[in-house]
Design a protein around this motif. Structure first.
Motif, short mmCIF file in Angstrom:
data_model
loop_
_atom_site.label_atom_id
_atom_site.label_comp_id
_atom_site.label_asym_id
_atom_site.label_seq_id
_atom_site.Cartn_x
_atom_site.Cartn_y
_atom_site.Cartn_z
N PHE A 1 40.75 32.88 50.55
CA PHE A 1 39.89 31.71 50.71
C PHE A 1 39.10 31.46 49.43
N LEU A 2 38.58 32.54 48.83
CA LEU A 2 37.85 32.40 47.57
C LEU A 2 38.74 31.83 46.48
N LYS A 3 39.97 32.32 46.39
CA LYS A 3 40.91 31.84 45.37
C LYS A 3 41.26 30.38 45.58
N THR A 4 41.29 29.96 46.83
CA THR A 4 41.60 28.56 47.13
C THR A 4 40.58 27.63 46.50
N PHE A 5 39.32 28.07 46.49
CA PHE A 5 38.26 27.22 45.97
C PHE A 5 37.84 27.59 44.56
N GLU A 6 38.51 28.55 43.96
CA GLU A 6 38.17 28.98 42.61
C GLU A 6 38.34 27.85 41.61
N PHE A 7 39.37 27.02 41.80
CA PHE A 7 39.63 25.94 40.86
C PHE A 7 38.51 24.91 40.84
N LEU B 1 47.99 27.35 53.13
CA LEU B 1 47.51 27.21 54.51
C LEU B 1 48.43 27.94 55.49
N ALA B 2 49.73 27.90 55.23
CA ALA B 2 50.67 28.61 56.10
C ALA B 2 50.43 30.12 56.02
N ALA B 3 50.15 30.63 54.82
CA ALA B 3 49.87 32.07 54.67
C ALA B 3 48.57 32.44 55.37
N LEU B 4 47.55 31.59 55.25
CA LEU B 4 46.29 31.84 55.94
C LEU B 4 46.50 31.82 57.45
N GLN B 5 47.26 30.85 57.95
CA GLN B 5 47.52 30.75 59.38
C GLN B 5 48.28 31.97 59.89
N GLN B 6 49.26 32.44 59.11
CA GLN B 6 50.02 33.62 59.51
C GLN B 6 49.10 34.84 59.60
#
Length: 121
Positions: free
Chosen positions: A84-90, A20-25
């Protein structure tokens, strides 16, 4: 069933926080570039309206900078899409629950190809 990994205390894991920190940055970088582009466009318009040759010459450099910034924004949006896709891949089983086998294959194919949008009709 919640697909987000949680610790015993119910907080997000450190991996989730880092993601989330990487996405926010990245969102902050995009926002900065878009704001900078807005200022560049204002200056380009001002120079164009002035009809002064020096200002019109400067517009060439400003338009090149604007073009470079737009390309950077596109790259950052591509990164965000992939992240974002990788976040939900699992949780692909949760995402594809209730879809046909063909739709699941299309979803997996789209994910592998890096497509930005997957639409189910």
């Amino acid at each position: 069933m919640d697909a987000t990994p949680r610790s015993e205390a119910g907080d997000m894991t450190s991996v989730d926080r880092k993601g989330l920190a990487a996405l926010q940055q990245t969102f902050n970088q995009v926002q900065f570039l878009l704001e900078h582009n807005r200022l560049l466009i204002k200056e380009i318009n001002r120079n164009h309206r002035s009809r002064i040759s020096e200002n019109l010459s400067r517009n060439t450099a400003l338009i090149n900078e604007l073009n470079g910034n737009i390309n950077r924004v596109l790259c950052l949006y591509g990164y965000l899409s992939t992240a974002f896709l990788k976040t939900f891949e699992f949780s692909s089983d949760v995402i594809t629950a209730g879809t046909s086998k063909t739709d699941k294959v299309l979803l997996k194919s789209a994910t592998v190809q890096g497509l930005k949008r997957v639409r189910f009709l």
